[in-house]
Scaffold this motif. Sequence first.
Motif, PDB file in Angstrom:
ATOM      1  N   VAL A  25       0.930  -1.184  -0.081  1.00 55.51           N
ATOM      2  CA  VAL A  25       0.102  -0.029   0.007  1.00 55.51           C
ATOM      3  C   VAL A  25       0.799   1.318  -0.016  1.00 55.51           C
ATOM      4  CG1 VAL A  25      -1.687   1.318   1.138  1.00 55.51           C
ATOM      5  CG2 VAL A  25      -2.106  -1.204   1.188  1.00 55.51           C
ATOM      6  N   SER A  26       0.575   2.240  -0.840  1.00 55.03           N
ATOM      7  CA  SER A  26       1.274   3.306  -1.150  1.00 55.03           C
ATOM      8  C   SER A  26       0.338   4.625  -0.992  1.00 55.03           C
ATOM      9  CB  SER A  26       2.174   3.470  -2.354  1.00 55.03           C
ATOM     10  OG  SER A  26       3.089   2.531  -2.205  1.00 55.03           O
ATOM     11  N   PHE A  27       0.615   5.944  -0.413  1.00 56.39           N
ATOM     12  CA  PHE A  27      -0.137   6.797  -0.490  1.00 56.39           C
ATOM     13  C   PHE A  27       0.816   7.968  -0.003  1.00 56.39           C
ATOM     14  CE2 PHE A  27      -1.945   4.693   3.182  1.00 56.39           C
ATOM     15  CZ  PHE A  27      -1.887   5.628   4.061  1.00 56.39           C
ATOM     16  N   HIS A  28       0.183   9.317  -0.002  1.00 56.68           N
ATOM     17  CA  HIS A  28       0.544  10.390   0.571  1.00 56.68           C
ATOM     18  C   HIS A  28      -0.288  11.485   0.972  1.00 56.68           C
ATOM     19  CE1 HIS A  28       3.491  13.836   1.428  1.00 56.68           C
ATOM     20  NE2 HIS A  28       2.796  14.559   0.443  1.00 56.68           N
ATOM     21  N   VAL A  29      -0.193  11.992   2.288  1.00 57.93           N
ATOM     22  CA  VAL A  29      -1.325  12.682   2.810  1.00 57.93           C
ATOM     23  C   VAL A  29      -0.521  14.078   3.136  1.00 57.93           C
ATOM     24  CG1 VAL A  29      -2.988  13.113   4.515  1.00 57.93           C
ATOM     25  CG2 VAL A  29      -2.442  10.988   3.992  1.00 57.93           C
ATOM     26  N   PRO A  30      -0.628  15.180   2.241  1.00 58.82           N
ATOM     27  CA  PRO A  30      -0.170  16.461   2.673  1.00 58.82           C
ATOM     28  C   PRO A  30      -0.385  17.055   3.680  1.00 58.82           C
ATOM     29  CG  PRO A  30      -0.966  16.340   0.242  1.00 58.82           C
ATOM     30  CD  PRO A  30      -1.492  15.151   0.996  1.00 58.82           C
ATOM     31  N   ALA A  31       0.246  17.745   4.324  1.00 61.09           N
ATOM     32  CA  ALA A  31      -0.034  18.552   5.457  1.00 61.09           C
ATOM     33  C   ALA A  31      -1.411  19.270   5.521  1.00 61.09           C
ATOM     34  CB  ALA A  31       1.099  19.487   6.125  1.00 61.09           C
ATOM     35  N   GLY A  32      -2.154  19.150   6.446  1.00 64.62           N
ATOM     36  CA  GLY A  32      -3.373  19.673   6.585  1.00 64.62           C
ATOM     37  C   GLY A  32      -4.649  19.040   6.102  1.00 64.62           C
ATOM     38  N   GLU A  33      -4.149  17.964   5.302  1.00 61.84           N
ATOM     39  CA  GLU A  33      -5.374  16.982   4.607  1.00 61.84           C
ATOM     40  C   GLU A  33      -5.928  15.953   5.539  1.00 61.84           C
ATOM     41  OE1 GLU A  33      -5.377  16.323   0.226  1.00 61.84           O
ATOM     42  OE2 GLU A  33      -4.825  14.434   0.836  1.00 61.84           O
ATOM     43  N   ILE A  34      -7.166  15.565   5.331  1.00 64.31           N
ATOM     44  CA  ILE A  34      -7.793  14.595   5.913  1.00 64.31           C
ATOM     45  C   ILE A  34      -7.971  13.486   4.849  1.00 64.31           C
ATOM     46  CG2 ILE A  34      -9.863  13.693   7.137  1.00 64.31           C
ATOM     47  CD1 ILE A  34     -10.623  16.756   7.795  1.00 64.31           C
ATOM     48  N   VAL A  35      -7.416  12.361   5.185  1.00 66.80           N
ATOM     49  CA  VAL A  35      -7.486  11.183   4.300  1.00 66.80           C
ATOM     50  C   VAL A  35      -8.348  10.150   4.842  1.00 66.80           C
ATOM     51  CG1 VAL A  35      -6.331   9.020   3.031  1.00 66.80           C
ATOM     52  CG2 VAL A  35      -5.653  11.596   2.544  1.00 66.80           C
ATOM     53  N   VAL A  36      -9.196   9.470   4.360  1.00 64.39           N
ATOM     54  CA  VAL A  36     -10.080   8.418   5.077  1.00 64.39           C
ATOM     55  C   VAL A  36      -9.809   6.934   4.425  1.00 64.39           C
ATOM     56  CG1 VAL A  36     -12.416   7.398   5.447  1.00 64.39           C
ATOM     57  CG2 VAL A  36     -11.755  10.199   5.743  1.00 64.39           C
ATOM     58  N   LEU A  37      -9.577   6.096   4.968  1.00 61.02           N
ATOM     59  CA  LEU A  37      -9.400   4.681   4.543  1.00 61.02           C
ATOM     60  C   LEU A  37     -10.650   3.945   4.741  1.00 61.02           C
ATOM     61  CD1 LEU A  37      -5.651   3.477   5.773  1.00 61.02           C
ATOM     62  CD2 LEU A  37      -6.455   4.675   3.579  1.00 61.02           C
ATOM     63  N   LEU A  38     -11.545   3.456   3.692  1.00 63.68           N
ATOM     64  CA  LEU A  38     -12.648   3.081   3.571  1.00 63.68           C
ATOM     65  C   LEU A  38     -12.725   1.549   3.228  1.00 63.68           C
ATOM     66  CD1 LEU A  38     -15.853   3.461   3.727  1.00 63.68           C
ATOM     67  CD2 LEU A  38     -15.624   4.273   1.380  1.00 63.68           C
ATOM     68  N   GLY A  39     -13.276   0.755   3.840  1.00 61.92           N
ATOM     69  CA  GLY A  39     -13.366  -0.787   3.292  1.00 61.92           C
ATOM     70  C   GLY A  39     -14.273  -1.395   4.319  1.00 61.92           C
ATOM     71  N   GLY A 210     -13.516  13.325   4.631  1.00 61.80           N
ATOM     72  CA  GLY A 210     -12.663  13.227   3.795  1.00 61.80           C
ATOM     73  C   GLY A 210     -12.054  14.158   2.665  1.00 61.80           C
ATOM     74  N   ASP A 211     -10.774  14.749   2.439  1.00 62.33           N
ATOM     75  CA  ASP A 211     -10.702  15.437   1.309  1.00 62.33           C
ATOM     76  C   ASP A 211     -10.300  14.562   0.297  1.00 62.33           C
ATOM     77  OD1 ASP A 211     -10.641  18.252   2.605  1.00 62.33           O
ATOM     78  OD2 ASP A 211      -8.635  17.511   3.782  1.00 62.33           O
ATOM     79  N   ARG A 212      -9.937  13.309   0.661  1.00 66.77           N
ATOM     80  CA  ARG A 212      -9.768  12.087  -0.166  1.00 66.77           C
ATOM     81  C   ARG A 212      -9.960  11.155   0.429  1.00 66.77           C
ATOM     82  NH1 ARG A 212      -4.175  11.387  -2.315  1.00 66.77           N
ATOM     83  NH2 ARG A 212      -3.549  12.545  -0.315  1.00 66.77           N
ATOM     84  N   ILE A 213     -10.570  10.034  -0.100  1.00 68.31           N
ATOM     85  CA  ILE A 213     -11.052   8.617   0.173  1.00 68.31           C
ATOM     86  C   ILE A 213     -10.091   7.470  -0.465  1.00 68.31           C
ATOM     87  CG2 ILE A 213     -12.889   7.002   0.680  1.00 68.31           C
ATOM     88  CD1 ILE A 213     -14.636   9.697   0.366  1.00 68.31           C
ATOM     89  N   GLY A 214      -9.546   6.661   0.303  1.00 74.61           N
ATOM     90  CA  GLY A 214      -9.178   5.561  -0.100  1.00 74.61           C
ATOM     91  C   GLY A 214      -9.659   4.191  -0.058  1.00 74.61           C
ATOM     92  N   VAL A 215     -10.160   3.640  -0.816  1.00 73.09           N
ATOM     93  CA  VAL A 215     -10.924   2.337  -0.868  1.00 73.09           C
ATOM     94  C   VAL A 215      -9.906   1.060  -0.558  1.00 73.09           C
ATOM     95  CG1 VAL A 215     -12.646   0.871  -1.623  1.00 73.09           C
ATOM     96  CG2 VAL A 215     -12.795   3.119  -1.978  1.00 73.09           C
ATOM     97  N   MET A 216     -10.056   0.127   0.497  1.00 75.42           N
ATOM     98  CA  MET A 216      -9.230  -0.904   0.292  1.00 75.42           C
ATOM     99  C   MET A 216     -10.076  -2.457   0.575  1.00 75.42           C
ATOM    100  SD  MET A 216      -6.562   0.138   3.219  1.00 75.42           S
ATOM    101  CE  MET A 216      -5.194  -1.295   3.002  1.00 75.42           C
ATOM    102  N   LEU A 221      -5.031  -1.424  -1.697  1.00 73.11           N
ATOM    103  CA  LEU A 221      -5.512  -0.010  -1.962  1.00 73.11           C
ATOM    104  C   LEU A 221      -6.171   0.036  -3.400  1.00 73.11           C
ATOM    105  CD1 LEU A 221      -6.182   2.878  -0.725  1.00 73.11           C
ATOM    106  CD2 LEU A 221      -3.874   3.559  -1.400  1.00 73.11           C
ATOM    107  N   LEU A 222      -7.134   0.029  -3.413  1.00 67.71           N
ATOM    108  CA  LEU A 222      -7.862   0.169  -4.833  1.00 67.71           C
ATOM    109  C   LEU A 222      -7.831   1.419  -5.480  1.00 67.71           C
ATOM    110  CD1 LEU A 222     -10.816  -2.404  -4.346  1.00 67.71           C
ATOM    111  CD2 LEU A 222      -8.396  -2.868  -5.235  1.00 67.71           C
ATOM    112  N   GLN A 223      -8.290   2.417  -4.784  1.00 69.34           N
ATOM    113  CA  GLN A 223      -8.365   3.779  -5.425  1.00 69.34           C
ATOM    114  C   GLN A 223      -8.210   4.783  -4.142  1.00 69.34           C
ATOM    115  OE1 GLN A 223     -12.192   4.331  -7.543  1.00 69.34           O
ATOM    116  NE2 GLN A 223     -11.553   6.453  -8.051  1.00 69.34           N
ATOM    117  N   MET A 224      -7.616   5.933  -4.676  1.00 71.15           N
ATOM    118  CA  MET A 224      -7.317   7.165  -3.658  1.00 71.15           C
ATOM    119  C   MET A 224      -8.223   8.399  -4.364  1.00 71.15           C
ATOM    120  SD  MET A 224      -6.618   7.942  -0.290  1.00 71.15           S
ATOM    121  CE  MET A 224      -5.282   7.163   0.209  1.00 71.15           C
TER     122      MET A 224
END
Length: 375
Positions: A25-39, A210-216, A221-224
């Motif tokens: 699994v690879s992803f990047h979260v810039p400072a101040g962003e909210i990333v949600v892992l969903l699955g 989420g600002d971005r959502i990652g589906v697992m 990780l299928l999509q971010m």
Amino acid sequence: MSADLTVEELEKSFAPGLRPAVDRVSFHVPAGEIVVLLGPSGCGKTTTLRMVAGLERPTGGVISIGGRVVARAATGQLVPAQHREIGMVFQSYAVWPHMTVQENVAYPLRHRKVSRADIRTKVAQALELVGLEDYAGRSVTALSGGQMQRVALARALVYQPQLLLLDEPLSNLDAKLRLRLRDDLRRIIKETGVTALYVTHDQAEAVVLGDRIGVMRDGHLLQMSDPVTLYNRPADLFVANFTGASNMLEGRVGEGGRSIVLPGGGVLPAEIPAGARTGEAAVVAIRPENLLLSAPGNEGAGLHGTVVAETFHGTQTVYQVEALGVTLEAVEMGTVPRFAPGAAVAIQVPAAACRVFTGRAAERTGIDAEGRGGH
């Protein structure tokens, strides 16, 4: 000061020979962003979060917070959780029952040798942020579940961590409290400016927060993507189904690449993926809210069907409609159902609302067994 988070080729295997719980699994979260892992349960989202927190040792990959490597499996490097400058909010409230609200929130500061005056100031600010400024002197045992979770959030934020981790923090609350705190959480996190990684199985939570959502799924990780892209441009059938596109129609790419020909001879206008060949097998995913129902004879309505079931939900009605040789699900907002079972209806399906999958993206493996999120 918030920091960015980088996860590179992260892996976790709990035993040799077993499928990895987290698989490259690879992803990047810039400072101040909210990333949600969903699955769904068992997809690897919580294990990923626990490795970021330092509560699990990765068996592969690298984790960096603010440019500082905190875990590198190849060399065995592992910075302990207490030295990662992170805040955590768990599914259970994890508050100390023998302390007051103020004492709970102040606890992390006392272990960081903060002066008493600064502790009072920081605790007051944190309690005001979560709406508990009038509860400082109360025992936490006198609070509701939602209030206790606010205490846990204030405690996680009071020392201004670089990264905030939240592991299904709303799942133990009743429906009304969950909705109220869900709406407040994004505001609170954004006001602090902290980078956040949030884990949930609930698609409604993911979209609101989420600002971005990652589906697992199955450790992958299928999509971010941002919520709008995720809902309207899912990467494959699993993502489409898990985020609510319950209508799945099988067919073949039509001449000219502008439609899908269904087995019964019906033609469904659709946006076809680049590279798809005429006659190639395809699956069309359509969200129920994108099926537009009207009385028969409406000009421009290309399909016709019969309502076989109607379920009223108060603010919306869910219809099961037989058309094209299959049963489709349609959702209409409103407090009065417009069609009864047995009614004939015309169905409009905008081409832009038809997400077409071909090749590997059209594989249906696991969809029926795992179902959709958001319930």
